[in-house]
Write an enzyme that holds these catalytic residues in place. Structure first.
Site, PDB file in Angstrom:
ATOM      1  N   ASP A  71      53.877  27.679  62.737  1.00 20.28           N
ATOM      2  CA  ASP A  71      55.066  28.191  62.068  1.00 20.28           C
ATOM      3  C   ASP A  71      56.109  28.696  63.037  1.00 20.28           C
ATOM      4  O   ASP A  71      55.793  29.246  64.091  1.00 20.28           O
ATOM      5  CB  ASP A  71      54.663  29.315  61.109  1.00 20.28           C
ATOM      6  CG  ASP A  71      53.988  28.769  59.870  1.00 20.28           C
ATOM      7  OD1 ASP A  71      54.644  27.994  59.147  1.00 20.28           O
ATOM      8  OD2 ASP A  71      52.809  29.075  59.658  1.00 20.28           O
ATOM      9  N   GLU A 117      53.761  26.457  46.530  1.00 22.04           N
ATOM     10  CA  GLU A 117      52.922  26.610  47.723  1.00 22.04           C
ATOM     11  C   GLU A 117      52.970  28.077  48.111  1.00 22.04           C
ATOM     12  O   GLU A 117      54.044  28.632  48.364  1.00 22.04           O
ATOM     13  CB  GLU A 117      53.431  25.732  48.873  1.00 22.04           C
ATOM     14  CG  GLU A 117      53.008  24.275  48.728  1.00 22.04           C
ATOM     15  CD  GLU A 117      53.313  23.433  49.954  1.00 22.04           C
ATOM     16  OE1 GLU A 117      53.748  23.985  50.988  1.00 22.04           O
ATOM     17  OE2 GLU A 117      53.132  22.207  49.879  1.00 22.04           O
TER      18      GLU A 117
END
Ligand SMILES: Cc1ncc(COP(=O)(O)O)c(C=O)c1O
Lengths: 397, 267
Positions: free
Chosen positions: B60, B49
């Site tokens: 995040d 990824e």
């Protein structure tokens, strides 16, 4: 008849729900509650009571005769949102969302803030309802709006300075979203403007349209007819949509939204996505944004913290595209002229955000004749900006 | 047949689970990324990824936020990330690469231009954090037409009808976010994950990768007993952050962590 958004929260191509999966159940829950309570007579009655006795509504519509005469054109009427409890229009929305939070059984309130007005308005209602309150504020804004930081703390809120990114309003919003994802079960996120994922843009608008509904009635009573023009500053766009929305179907009324041009649009140092940006996706909705060719969000600039935001509510994007509202811009220096004009001629010190609207009125009014009227939204008072003003003018206080 | 499908089928046949590292493209500098990806594969990674840096990474935690900021100092935008994938492909035709990021860079490039560019770079999957299926129709169709898998997230609070929706629009694998929170946060509760994975499997036959909060080999091992893949992000990026003055050290530590996870997962 104008009827936006659709049931998915779209204003044409704008708006919608663009969030991480963890937030989806919370947004669905909020949407269900919002749809239900906005039709619930008991909820609406309680909201009305609070707006009347706690906020101090209706706010006056004030004919600024001296200023009108000085400018030598249209008659200028100020919608006095500066006289609301806590000093700006922001409280109309926080009172509404806090009542909703209470109905939904949430015990913790979070908010983002730029100028600190929304943070103060949130901390205020949280104090009143006995709810825990956390406010995220960009570290840059914490510094330039220190008075409001102190107010929030007095009111019992925890103010968390956000050090990531450009350390202003957009980063505060990012951080509030992160908090919300983490504490989704007990937390209600009170967004301070008509941005965010659906239903926020519609919901915040619905709480703010009290401004326009009152203004319409007051104008009829005072002048016997509709105004010829409306003017309001546009950060995220909540005070503007609050004034504009009840007039959208009145095609004789010209509408102007004023963005912050900062150092000037041509310098690139501004906060004017509608005038100089392009559509993209940020903070849960599709709207005009300031982003570069890679799609990264560009840092914004404005003398007023409350306008220092790279996006704008999606409904404004739609109103721009269909040509119903004219979006114009005012530089920092022009806004200061508006600030001083209103202060000296009417004895009213406007917030720097609102000063952008005042500065545009100074351009618009002289082009109209004295039988015409302009309603300008005085979205907040300038107390919070004394430090910024003094510093700008080289004065120590 | 797509690389992702191939890879998960091979793994299933050999009774192994996918180790899926996440790193942010261009962190700590653009030259670091491609050699790091090859080293990850050599150390036991099955799927990569690759994070597309974004100025406002709302989902995040601080570790990946700072990775994005470091990469953006080198102007590592979406088109440059695609160039890195193309470069990786020159010597690795087998390992699936999934781009993970936010929607705005794709919006600004344009959906069709992006889908074409991703196909040219031989990207295998695209996970767009802030693009739920309700808004994804156009983008998903363009990707699927090019044999690129749109990958969707599931959360602990996703109800069964939502799982079925992701199963219908997604392909490649489903990414289960193991905790309510941002990347790199807290500790995941494996019992909770186990329960949720059973529910997901009742509603989907896609492979399931689990991520958010996998910090060490032990957690990777526990999860590999119940999931089809384990995604590890912040734990790797922390190594980069701890060695900013010496990226080669970071690389060595990431390789060691990858190997220990691989070993634990296979034992
Ligand atoms: C007085 C005042 N006016 C305007 C704004 C801008 O927000 P909006 O565009 O949502 O009205 C703010 C925001 O802080 C404000 O404090």
């Amino acid at each position: 008849m104008y009827n936006m958004p659709d049931e998915k929260g779209h204003f044409g191509p704008y708006g919608g729900i663009f969030v991480a999966e963890t937030l989806m159940p919370a947004i669905t829950e909020l949407n269900v509650a919002y749809q239900r309570y906005m039709k619930d007579p008991e909820f609406l009655a309680e909201l009305d009571e609070d707006l009347k006795h706690y906020v101090g509504r209706p706010s006056p519509l004030y004919h600024a005769e001296r200023w009108s005469k000085e400018l030598g054109g249209a008659q200028i009427y100020l919608k006095r949102e500066d006289l609301n409890h806590t000093g700006a229009h922001k409280v109309n929305n926080t009172v509404g969302q806090a009542l909703l939070a209470k109905r939904m059984g949430k015990t913790r309130i979070i908010a983002e803030t730029g100028a600190g007005q929304h943070g103060v308005a949130t901390a205020t209602v949280a104090a009143r309802l006995g709810l825990e309150c956390v406010v995220y504020m960009g570290a840059v804004d914490v510094e330039r709006q220190s008075l409001n930081v102190y107010r929030m703390k007095l009111l019992g809120a925890t103010v968390i300075p956000v050090e990531s990114g450009s350390r202003t309003l957009k980063d505060a919003l990012n951080e509030a979203m992160r908090d919300w994802v983490t504490n989704i079960d007990d937390t209600f996120y009170i967004i301070g403007t008509v941005a965010g994922p659906h239903p926020y843009p519609a919901m915040v608008r619905d709480f703010q349209t009290i401004i326009g509904r009152e203004a319409k009635q007051q104008c009829q009573e005072m002048t016997g007819r509709l105004p010829d023009a409306l003017v309001a500053c546009v950060g995220g766009g909540s005070n503007a949509i609050g004034l504009f929305h009840p007039f959208i179907d009145d095609s004789s009324v010209k509408i102007f939204g004023v963005e912050a041009a900062g150092d000037g649009i041509e310098t690139g140092r501004h906060s004017a996505p509608l005038c100089a940006g392009r559509p993209g996706v940020l903070h849960g909705n599709r709207t005009y944004l300031m982003s570069d060719d890679d799609g990264e969000i560009i840092e914004t600039h404005s003398i007023s913290a409350g306008l220092d935001y790279p996006g704008v509510g999606p409904e404004h994007s739609w109103l721009k595209d269909i040509g119903r509202v004219d979006y114009v811009n005012i530089t920092d220096n022009e806004a200061l002229e508006g600030f001083h004009a209103l202060t000296k001629l009417e004895g009213i010190i406007p917030a720097l955000e609102s000063s952008h609207a005042m500065a545009y009125v100074m351009k618009l009014a002289p082009t109209m004749n004295s039988s015409e009227t302009i309603i300008v939204n005085l979205s907040g008072r300038g107390d919070k900006d004394m430090h910024t003003m003094a510093e700008r003018e080289g004065i120590k206080i | 047949m797509s690389r992702l499908k191939n890879r998960f089928e091979e793994l299933a046949k050999s009774g192994r689970k996918a180790l899926i590292p996440f790193i942010t493209a261009g962190d700590p500098n653009p030259d670091f990324t491609v050699p790091m990806l090859h080293a990850l594969v050599e150390s036991g990674a099955d799927v990569i990824e690759l994070g597309v840096p974004f100025s406002d990474p709302m989902a995040d935690g601080p570790v990946i936020q700072r990775a994005s900021e470091r990469a953006l100092e080198h102007h590592m935008g979406l088109s440059k990330v695609l160039k890195l994938v193309a470069e990786f492909r020159k010597t690795d035709q087998l390992t699936p690469v999934v781009l993970m990021g936010y929607l705005n860079p794709i919006e600004i490039m344009g959906y069709e231009a992006f889908a074409n560019a991703a196909q040219r770079a031989e990207v295998d999957g695209v996970l767009t954090v802030d693009l739920p299926p309700e808004e994804a129709e156009e983008c998903v169709a363009l990707l699927k037409a090019r044999d690129i898998s749109p990958i969707f997230l599931l959360a602990p609070n996703s109800p069964p009808e939502r799982i079925r929706k992701m199963d219908a629009v997604g392909s490649g694998y489903l990414y289960y976010v193991s905790l309510k929170g941002v990347t790199g946060a807290g500790h995941l509760d494996t019992e909770d994950v186990k329960r949720k994975l059973l529910e997901i499997r009742e509603n989907s036959n896609l492979p399931i990768g689990v991520g958010f909060g996998v910090k060490d080999a032990e957690t990777a091992k526990t999860l590999s007993a119940i999931a089809d893949g384990v995604v590890v992000g912040s734990a790797f990026i922390r190594k980069i952050e701890e060695n900013l003055d010496n990226p080669e050290n970071a690389k060595a530590e990431i390789i060691a962590l990858t190997k220990s996870m691989r070993q634990a997962m296979d034992s």
